[in-house]
Design a protein around this motif. Structure first.
Motif: not given
Length: 184
Positions: A114-115, A120-144
């Motif tokens: 998909l990448k 365009g932008t693929l928005q990844l959501g879900g912590p376990e999924l993100a941990a399994s795909l961490v090497d594919l992540i370009d940016e990390f966004w946090v709304y605290a």
């Protein structure tokens, strides 16, 4: 080639769920909804873990006019419904139109494809999924959100550290803090 952004809303102490597994502290203000809509307008696809998909799908695909939703919430729902969604799950068997099930064993290969295919932008959501795909992540966004929950499910449950560089931060009038990080 697409860009993968991992975006989750958290408590000020970095949790997406409280110790009891609830997210009811996540009652974002109108200014957050406006910022989220601005972001979602530019999303090409959502990549969700099953639990986040289930939390998002029902409220944003129902008829919000009957519930007295605000205009900004109705706009988010329209944007959400028209954006292709991929849910990474081994338990779901059926999903509505515009949603594709991806089995967890295929997560890395499908997300990589998909990448490469989606410009365009693929928005990844879900912590376990993100941990399994961490090497594919370009940016990390946090709304605290301005609340401390004292424990629960962390933003990103990885086993080793990951150095990031802060490239944007801002505070919303409601007290919600936005931070955007990239890899150095």
């Amino acid at each position: 080639m697409g860009k993968v952004i991992y975006w989750m809303n958290t408590s000020a102490d970095g949790y997406i769920e409280d110790p009891d597994g609830r997210m009811d502290f996540m009652d974002p203000a109108e200014d957050f909804h406006e910022a989220a809509n601005d972001h979602v307008r530019r999303i090409s696809a959502f990549l969700f873990g099953r639990r986040l998909y289930e939390a998002m799908e029902q409220p944003w695909t129902q008829d919000l006019d009957k519930e007295g939703a605000t205009a900004v919430e109705r706009e988010f729902a329209q944007l959400y419904r028209k954006t292709p969604r991929y849910v990474f799950s081994d338990t779901l068997q059926t999903v509505p139109e515009h949603v594709t099930i991806v089995r967890r064993k295929d997560a890395v290969s499908v997300a990589t494809r998909l990448k490469q295919e989606i410009d365009g932008t693929l928005q990844l959501g879900g912590p376990e999924l993100a941990a399994s795909l961490v090497d594919l992540i370009d940016e990390f966004w946090v709304y605290a959100l301005p609340v401390i929950v004292g424990g629960g499910k962390p933003y990103l449950p990885v086993r080793e550290g990951l150095r990031l560089r802060l490239v944007e931060h801002r505070s919303l009038a409601s007290g919600i803090m936005f931070r955007r990080y990239v890899r150095p």
